[in-house]
Design a protein around this motif. Structure first.
Motif, PDB file in Angstrom:
ATOM      1  N   LYS A  25     -51.426  34.213   6.350  1.00 18.53           N
ATOM      2  CA  LYS A  25     -50.121  33.587   6.508  1.00 18.53           C
ATOM      3  C   LYS A  25     -50.244  32.301   7.322  1.00 18.53           C
ATOM      4  O   LYS A  25     -49.649  31.278   6.981  1.00 18.53           O
ATOM      5  N   GLU A  26     -51.020  32.348   8.397  1.00 21.65           N
ATOM      6  CA  GLU A  26     -51.214  31.151   9.220  1.00 21.65           C
ATOM      7  C   GLU A  26     -51.869  30.042   8.409  1.00 21.65           C
ATOM      8  O   GLU A  26     -51.492  28.876   8.509  1.00 21.65           O
ATOM      9  N   ASP A  29     -49.303  28.631   6.040  1.00 25.32           N
ATOM     10  CA  ASP A  29     -48.352  27.790   6.781  1.00 25.32           C
ATOM     11  C   ASP A  29     -48.943  26.404   7.055  1.00 25.32           C
ATOM     12  O   ASP A  29     -48.257  25.385   6.917  1.00 25.32           O
ATOM     13  N   ILE A  32     -48.968  24.478   3.797  1.00 27.05           N
ATOM     14  CA  ILE A  32     -47.612  24.033   3.455  1.00 27.05           C
ATOM     15  C   ILE A  32     -47.238  22.799   4.264  1.00 27.05           C
ATOM     16  O   ILE A  32     -46.676  21.835   3.731  1.00 27.05           O
ATOM     17  N   LYS A  33     -47.574  22.804   5.540  1.00 36.80           N
ATOM     18  CA  LYS A  33     -47.282  21.638   6.381  1.00 36.80           C
ATOM     19  C   LYS A  33     -48.064  20.412   5.915  1.00 36.80           C
ATOM     20  O   LYS A  33     -47.543  19.308   5.884  1.00 36.80           O
TER      21      LYS A  33
END
Length: 79
Positions: A25-26, A29, A32-33
């Protein structure tokens, strides 16, 4: 005793899965950023290119020394 060992093994497996999911997940994330940031950069470049297109389109023929001077800032932006 066997049941206790099975429960403990299941708990360890659950912790490992949870840890792995958290790490994924990290990573997602962060990706995505990064994609959002690159998209914003691309939008800024597109906006700048559109403005250059408008500005260059306003230049008229015949091409003179003065009209070439007006195009110098575009040369620096493109380089």
């Amino acid at each position: 005793c066997q049941l206790f060992n099975k429960i403990r093994n299941l708990q360890e497996n659950i912790r490992a899965i949870s840890s792995s999911e958290k790490a994924h997940k990290e990573e997602l994330d962060m990706l995505i950023k990064a994609v959002a940031s690159r998209k914003n950069n691309l939008l800024e470049v597109e906006k700048s290119l559109r403005q250059m297109l408008v500005d260059v389109g306003q230049q008229r023929f015949p091409i003179t020394h003065e009209s070439l001077k007006a195009l110098r800032p575009f040369k620096h932006k493109i380089s």
